[in-house]
Design a protein around this motif. Structure first.
Motif, PDB file in Angstrom:
ATOM      1  N   SER A 116       0.834  -1.203   0.000  1.00 16.26           N
ATOM      2  CA  SER A 116       0.000   0.000   0.000  1.00 16.26           C
ATOM      3  C   SER A 116       0.868   1.251   0.000  1.00 16.26           C
ATOM      4  CB  SER A 116      -0.899   0.010   1.243  1.00 16.26           C
ATOM      5  OG  SER A 116      -0.119   0.022   2.410  1.00 16.26           O
ATOM      6  N   THR A 117       2.188   1.086  -0.036  1.00 16.26           N
ATOM      7  CA  THR A 117       3.080   2.241   0.047  1.00 16.26           C
ATOM      8  C   THR A 117       3.697   2.589  -1.298  1.00 16.26           C
ATOM      9  OG1 THR A 117       4.963   0.841   0.624  1.00 16.26           O
ATOM     10  CG2 THR A 117       3.659   1.750   2.433  1.00 16.26           C
ATOM     11  N   THR A 118       3.267   1.922  -2.354  1.00 15.63           N
ATOM     12  CA  THR A 118       3.812   2.217  -3.664  1.00 15.63           C
ATOM     13  C   THR A 118       2.684   2.540  -4.623  1.00 15.63           C
ATOM     14  OG1 THR A 118       5.443   0.528  -3.145  1.00 15.63           O
ATOM     15  CG2 THR A 118       5.486   1.406  -5.371  1.00 15.63           C
ATOM     16  N   PRO A 119       2.066   3.750  -4.492  1.00 10.23           N
ATOM     17  CA  PRO A 119       0.955   4.100  -5.338  1.00 10.23           C
ATOM     18  C   PRO A 119       1.332   4.274  -6.791  1.00 10.23           C
ATOM     19  CG  PRO A 119       1.642   6.004  -4.056  1.00 10.23           C
ATOM     20  CD  PRO A 119       2.419   4.832  -3.557  1.00 10.23           C
ATOM     21  N   GLU A 120       2.598   4.604  -7.039  1.00  6.81           N
ATOM     22  CA  GLU A 120       3.060   4.775  -8.407  1.00  6.81           C
ATOM     23  C   GLU A 120       4.453   4.181  -8.524  1.00  6.81           C
ATOM     24  OE1 GLU A 120       1.031   9.136  -9.029  1.00  6.81           O
ATOM     25  OE2 GLU A 120       2.840   8.612 -10.085  1.00  6.81           O
ATOM     26  N   GLY A 121       4.872   3.929  -9.762  1.00  7.53           N
ATOM     27  CA  GLY A 121       6.250   3.493  -9.970  1.00  7.53           C
ATOM     28  C   GLY A 121       6.393   2.000  -9.796  1.00  7.53           C
ATOM     29  N   PRO A 122       7.593   1.469 -10.088  1.00  5.73           N
ATOM     30  CA  PRO A 122       7.857   0.053  -9.998  1.00  5.73           C
ATOM     31  C   PRO A 122       7.707  -0.450  -8.575  1.00  5.73           C
ATOM     32  CG  PRO A 122       9.584   1.203 -11.223  1.00  5.73           C
ATOM     33  CD  PRO A 122       8.728   2.239 -10.600  1.00  5.73           C
ATOM     34  N   ASN A 173      -0.330  17.947  -6.632  1.00  5.59           N
ATOM     35  CA  ASN A 173       0.358  19.114  -7.189  1.00  5.59           C
ATOM     36  C   ASN A 173       1.122  18.662  -8.432  1.00  5.59           C
ATOM     37  OD1 ASN A 173       2.306  21.141  -7.772  1.00  5.59           O
ATOM     38  ND2 ASN A 173       2.324  21.822  -5.650  1.00  5.59           N
ATOM     39  N   GLU A 174       0.870  19.313  -9.554  1.00  2.44           N
ATOM     40  CA  GLU A 174       1.490  18.894 -10.817  1.00  2.44           C
ATOM     41  C   GLU A 174       3.012  18.855 -10.733  1.00  2.44           C
ATOM     42  OE1 GLU A 174       2.232  20.574 -15.262  1.00  2.44           O
ATOM     43  OE2 GLU A 174       0.283  21.045 -14.389  1.00  2.44           O
ATOM     44  N   PHE A 175       3.592  19.750  -9.935  1.00  4.41           N
ATOM     45  CA  PHE A 175       5.044  19.782  -9.820  1.00  4.41           C
ATOM     46  C   PHE A 175       5.579  18.438  -9.333  1.00  4.41           C
ATOM     47  CE2 PHE A 175       8.874  20.556  -7.231  1.00  4.41           C
ATOM     48  CZ  PHE A 175       9.708  21.077  -8.207  1.00  4.41           C
ATOM     49  N   PHE A 176       4.896  17.850  -8.335  1.00  7.42           N
ATOM     50  CA  PHE A 176       5.385  16.598  -7.769  1.00  7.42           C
ATOM     51  C   PHE A 176       5.006  15.384  -8.625  1.00  7.42           C
ATOM     52  CE2 PHE A 176       5.429  19.508  -4.155  1.00  7.42           C
ATOM     53  CZ  PHE A 176       6.766  19.379  -3.805  1.00  7.42           C
ATOM     54  N   SER A 177       3.893  15.455  -9.343  1.00  6.24           N
ATOM     55  CA  SER A 177       3.585  14.360 -10.266  1.00  6.24           C
ATOM     56  C   SER A 177       4.588  14.365 -11.418  1.00  6.24           C
ATOM     57  CB  SER A 177       2.148  14.486 -10.790  1.00  6.24           C
ATOM     58  OG  SER A 177       1.964  15.684 -11.515  1.00  6.24           O
ATOM     59  N   THR A 178       5.026  15.563 -11.839  1.00  8.16           N
ATOM     60  CA  THR A 178       6.071  15.664 -12.860  1.00  8.16           C
ATOM     61  C   THR A 178       7.386  15.102 -12.332  1.00  8.16           C
ATOM     62  OG1 THR A 178       5.049  17.623 -13.840  1.00  8.16           O
ATOM     63  CG2 THR A 178       7.387  17.271 -14.307  1.00  8.16           C
ATOM     64  N   ILE A 235       4.821  24.933 -13.935  1.00  4.65           N
ATOM     65  CA  ILE A 235       3.929  23.825 -14.276  1.00  4.65           C
ATOM     66  C   ILE A 235       3.225  24.128 -15.598  1.00  4.65           C
ATOM     67  CG2 ILE A 235       3.616  23.212 -11.851  1.00  4.65           C
ATOM     68  CD1 ILE A 235       0.834  24.464 -11.963  1.00  4.65           C
ATOM     69  N   THR A 236       2.635  23.117 -16.206  1.00  2.00           N
ATOM     70  CA  THR A 236       2.047  23.247 -17.537  1.00  2.00           C
ATOM     71  C   THR A 236       0.980  24.338 -17.602  1.00  2.00           C
ATOM     72  OG1 THR A 236       2.414  20.880 -17.874  1.00  2.00           O
ATOM     73  CG2 THR A 236       0.914  21.975 -19.393  1.00  2.00           C
ATOM     74  N   GLY A 284      11.540  20.397 -12.305  1.00  2.00           N
ATOM     75  CA  GLY A 284      10.952  19.378 -11.448  1.00  2.00           C
ATOM     76  C   GLY A 284      11.109  17.968 -11.974  1.00  2.00           C
ATOM     77  N   ASP A 285      11.112  17.800 -13.298  1.00  4.31           N
ATOM     78  CA  ASP A 285      11.240  16.456 -13.855  1.00  4.31           C
ATOM     79  C   ASP A 285      12.614  15.859 -13.603  1.00  4.31           C
ATOM     80  OD1 ASP A 285      12.413  18.334 -15.570  1.00  4.31           O
ATOM     81  OD2 ASP A 285      12.146  17.050 -17.335  1.00  4.31           O
ATOM     82  N   GLN A 286      13.602  16.716 -13.301  1.00  3.22           N
ATOM     83  CA  GLN A 286      14.960  16.230 -13.067  1.00  3.22           C
ATOM     84  C   GLN A 286      15.398  16.340 -11.600  1.00  3.22           C
ATOM     85  OE1 GLN A 286      17.147  14.740 -15.423  1.00  3.22           O
ATOM     86  NE2 GLN A 286      15.117  14.606 -16.352  1.00  3.22           N
ATOM     87  N   LEU A 287      14.620  17.049 -10.795  1.00  3.64           N
ATOM     88  CA  LEU A 287      15.045  17.305  -9.417  1.00  3.64           C
ATOM     89  C   LEU A 287      15.201  16.018  -8.619  1.00  3.64           C
ATOM     90  CD1 LEU A 287      15.849  19.525  -7.531  1.00  3.64           C
ATOM     91  CD2 LEU A 287      13.447  19.912  -6.970  1.00  3.64           C
ATOM     92  N   ALA A 288      14.230  15.108  -8.724  1.00  2.00           N
ATOM     93  CA  ALA A 288      14.345  13.826  -8.029  1.00  2.00           C
ATOM     94  C   ALA A 288      15.485  12.993  -8.608  1.00  2.00           C
ATOM     95  CB  ALA A 288      13.032  13.055  -8.110  1.00  2.00           C
ATOM     96  N   VAL A 289      15.684  13.103  -9.926  1.00  2.00           N
ATOM     97  CA  VAL A 289      16.772  12.357 -10.578  1.00  2.00           C
ATOM     98  C   VAL A 289      18.114  12.787 -10.013  1.00  2.00           C
ATOM     99  CG1 VAL A 289      17.981  11.975 -12.768  1.00  2.00           C
ATOM    100  CG2 VAL A 289      15.476  11.952 -12.699  1.00  2.00           C
TER     101      VAL A 289
END
Length: 321
Positions: free
Chosen positions: A22-28, A49-54, A264-265, A284-289
């Motif tokens: 239940s802790t992995t709503p998105e991603g592998p 927030n679109e920033f964090f979904s991006t 954001i868009t 934002g698309d690269q910040l987590a990367v």
């Protein structure tokens, strides 16, 4: 169905229930226990927030391109003020055995004790987006590297661009983020510095806690109380969207300029339409990367905490779009 079959069915149901996540709503999904690849948990603020979904999309894409190098678990909270849930996510990720946590904390102070416990458990911790409070880190006797932009400099650049369109003595208002968040504090300081340098008066400054609907309500009140306002500086683009609606409701489109932060868009479209003057792009698309790469470097080299890494932040205007 006989008793034996019933027992087997019950055992199967229990086994499936224990293996669900239940802790992995998105991603592998998390890697198997016998997988030698590092497991990185990305813990963000509100995925609404679109920033964090991006940000989540960028991280997921990066993992897909480096699937042989690491596994990724993506988490987020529903409400940016839900600190207890973010603390719980940190604890859940530690308990699941991740090698690293990359976190955009909802609060600069409240998450530090949980992150200290994670670090003491041998988990590499990287702070992105919103810098953790230096004094609290010192109190907890922990060093956590920050990977992210200079929010004050970014806000100052946006504010300077706005100031160039105003006259000395003009009046403006500011919509702040959550005041216990370091990035909100830094963006406010950047806006204030730009206005002070240009001789522009800030007649009102209130927190809308990063939220569009709250920003709409507060901006409407500001415009009513201070009809002389020539511009609204919003510390993120969600609040800028709320300000757009407030300006429209007040019948002051084309009279009150708006700036934001995040790119954001929806704000890009508003800039093209002339409803927003400028925003800041912190990629934002690269910040987590950037944070994931710093975490993997530390995990793979089994090194001590890395140094802070400053990432880019750029002014976005109609011309640059």
């Amino acid at each position: 169905m006989n008793v034996r079959h019933s027992i087997l069915l019950l055992a199967l149901m229990l086994l499936v229930g224990c293996n669900s996540s239940s802790t992995t709503p998105e991603g592998p999904q998390a890697a198997d226990a016998d997988n030698d690849k590092p497991r990185v948990a990305l813990i963000m603020k509100s995925l609404a927030n679109e920033f964090f979904s991006t940000m989540a999309d960028g991280a997921t894409e990066h993992q897909a391109e480096h699937a042989d190098d690491y596994d990724l678990v993506v988490n987020g909270i529903k409400d940016e003020r839900d600190l207890s849930r973010q603390v719980s996510l940190v604890e859940e990720m530690v308990a699941s055995g991740v090698d690293a946590i990359v976190i955009a904390p909802a609060d600069s102070k409240a998450l530090v004790p949980a992150l200290r416990r994670a670090s003491q458990a041998g988990v590499v911790v990287i702070n992105i987006d919103n810098r953790l409070d230096a004094d609290v880190l010192a109190q907890e006797q922990i060093s956590i590297p920050f990977v992210g932009p200079d929010n004050m400099a970014g806000a100052k650049t946006v504010g300077d661009h706005l100031a160039a369109k105003l006259n000395k003595g003009d009046k403006v208002a500011i919509l702040e983020g959550i005041r216990t968040s370091f990035n909100a504090q830094q963006r406010l300081k950047g806006f204030q510095a730009a206005m002070q340098d240009a001789g522009i008066e800030i007649v009102d400054s209130q927190t809308a806690e990063w939220e569009m609907s709250k920003a709409n309500t507060i901006a409407s009140s500001m415009l009513s109380e201070h009809p002389e306002i020539k511009a609204i500086l919003a510390a993120n683009d969600s609040m800028a969207l709320g300000a757009i609606a407030a300006v429209k409701s007040a019948g002051r489109e084309g009279e009150v300029m708006i700036v934001g932060f995040d790119n954001i868009t929806a704000i890009q479209e508003a800039i093209k339409q002339g409803k927003v003057l400028a925003t800041a792009d912190q990629h934002g698309d690269q910040l987590a990367v950037f944070g994931i790469e710093a975490a993997l470097k530390q995990v793979n080299e089994k090194s001590a905490a890395t140094a802070d890494v400053e990432t880019p932040v750029d002014l976005i205007t109609k011309e640059s779009l």
